[in-house]
Design a protein around this motif. Structure first.
Motif, PDB file in Angstrom:
ATOM      1  N   UNK A   1      26.001  -7.187  12.225  1.00 26.26           N
ATOM      2  CA  UNK A   1      26.886  -7.554  13.331  1.00 26.26           C
ATOM      3  C   UNK A   1      27.494  -8.942  13.118  1.00 26.26           C
ATOM      4  N   UNK A   2      26.742  -9.860  12.568  1.00 31.29           N
ATOM      5  CA  UNK A   2      27.298 -11.170  12.240  1.00 31.29           C
ATOM      6  C   UNK A   2      28.342 -11.040  11.126  1.00 31.29           C
ATOM      7  N   UNK A   3      28.062 -10.213  10.142  1.00 31.49           N
ATOM      8  CA  UNK A   3      29.028  -9.945   9.071  1.00 31.49           C
ATOM      9  C   UNK A   3      30.311  -9.345   9.640  1.00 31.49           C
ATOM     10  N   UNK A   4      30.154  -8.460  10.594  1.00 33.71           N
ATOM     11  CA  UNK A   4      31.303  -7.832  11.265  1.00 33.71           C
ATOM     12  C   UNK A   4      32.158  -8.900  11.958  1.00 33.71           C
ATOM     13  N   UNK A   5      31.530  -9.785  12.707  1.00 33.27           N
ATOM     14  CA  UNK A   5      32.273 -10.813  13.435  1.00 33.27           C
ATOM     15  C   UNK A   5      32.963 -11.792  12.498  1.00 33.27           C
ATOM     16  N   UNK A   6      32.317 -12.181  11.428  1.00 33.59           N
ATOM     17  CA  UNK A   6      32.956 -13.069  10.446  1.00 33.59           C
ATOM     18  C   UNK A   6      34.192 -12.385   9.863  1.00 33.59           C
ATOM     19  N   UNK A   7      34.039 -11.111   9.516  1.00 32.60           N
ATOM     20  CA  UNK A   7      35.166 -10.333   8.997  1.00 32.60           C
ATOM     21  C   UNK A   7      36.298 -10.217   9.998  1.00 32.60           C
ATOM     22  N   UNK A   8      35.954  -9.982  11.250  1.00 34.75           N
ATOM     23  CA  UNK A   8      36.961  -9.861  12.304  1.00 34.75           C
ATOM     24  C   UNK A   8      37.743 -11.165  12.458  1.00 34.75           C
ATOM     25  N   UNK A   9      37.055 -12.281  12.515  1.00 32.14           N
ATOM     26  CA  UNK A   9      37.718 -13.571  12.735  1.00 32.14           C
ATOM     27  C   UNK A   9      38.644 -13.923  11.570  1.00 32.14           C
ATOM     28  N   UNK A  10      38.144 -13.808  10.346  1.00 30.72           N
ATOM     29  CA  UNK A  10      38.978 -14.153   9.190  1.00 30.72           C
ATOM     30  C   UNK A  10      40.156 -13.192   9.029  1.00 30.72           C
ATOM     31  N   UNK A  11      39.908 -11.914   9.245  1.00 26.84           N
ATOM     32  CA  UNK A  11      41.012 -10.962   9.108  1.00 26.84           C
ATOM     33  C   UNK A  11      42.016 -11.101  10.254  1.00 26.84           C
ATOM     34  N   UNK A  12      41.573 -11.583  11.411  1.00 31.99           N
ATOM     35  CA  UNK A  12      42.498 -11.792  12.521  1.00 31.99           C
ATOM     36  C   UNK A  12      43.493 -12.909  12.192  1.00 31.99           C
ATOM     37  N   UNK A  13      43.032 -13.958  11.556  1.00 29.32           N
ATOM     38  CA  UNK A  13      43.923 -15.045  11.144  1.00 29.32           C
ATOM     39  C   UNK A  13      44.935 -14.518  10.130  1.00 29.32           C
ATOM     40  N   UNK A  14      44.459 -13.768   9.156  1.00 31.80           N
ATOM     41  CA  UNK A  14      45.308 -13.134   8.150  1.00 31.80           C
ATOM     42  C   UNK A  14      46.340 -12.230   8.822  1.00 31.80           C
TER      43      UNK A  14
END
Length: 134
Positions: free
Chosen positions: A39-52
Motif C-alpha cells: 500500500x505504501x508502494x501504491x501511494x508512492x507510485x500514485x503521487x509520482x505518476x500524478x505529477x507526471x
C-alpha cells in the motif's frame, strides 16, 4: 464539443497508458526491489505518476499552460480516484487474494472513466491555452 472529445480523449488515453507505465514501474521498484509494503508502494507510485500526468495532460491532452493553482487542484480533484483505487487494491489483495503485482493494474481499468471526467474539468478551468496543433 464532439471535435474536442475526439481530440482530447485519444490523447488522454495515451497519457493514461504512459502514466500507468510510470505508476507501475515506480510501484514495482518499491514493492519488489525495495520490499516496501504494497500500500505504501501504491501511494508512492500514485503521487509520482500524478505529477507526471499533470504535465502531460497540461501540454499534450488539453493544450493548456500548467499553473500552480491547477497543479495544487489536480490532486485534490483526483482524491476520489485515489481513494477508490486504494480501496480496490486492498480489496483485490486482502479479500480476493490477488497478487500484489496484478491488483493495481485491475484497479486502473475501473478508475479511468472517473479520472477523465475530473481531469477535464480541472484542466479546462481558467483555461490558458498553449499552441497546440491537432
Amino acid at each position: 464539443m464532439k471535435k474536442i472529445w475526439k481530440l482530447e480523449f485519444p490523447r488522454f488515453v495515451i497519457v493514461g497508458v504512459l502514466n500507468t507505465i510510470c505508476y507501475y514501474l515506480v510501484y514495482l521498484l518499491f514493492y519488489q526491489a525495495a520490499d516496501v509494503f504494497y500500500l505504501l508502494s501504491h501511494w508512492i507510485g500514485v503521487i509520482l505518476s500524478m505529477i507526471f500526468s499533470f504535465f502531460l495532460n497540461s501540454y499534450f491532452t488539453y493544450g493548456v499552460r500548467p499553473t500552480w493553482r491547477k497543479f495544487f487542484q489536480f490532486p485534490l480533484t483526483q482524491a476520489v480516484n485515489i481513494a477508490v483505487s486504494s480501496v480496490l487494491v486492498s480489496l483485490f489483495i486482502e479479500v480476493l487474494g490477488w497478487s500484489g503485482t496484478v491488483a493495481p493494474i485491475a484497479a486502473v481499468f475501473i478508475t479511468v472513466p472517473i479520472t477523465f471526467i475530473i481531469t477535464s474539468k480541472i484542466m479546462k478551468n481558467g483555461r490558458e491555452d498553449v499552441t497546440h496543433e491537432a
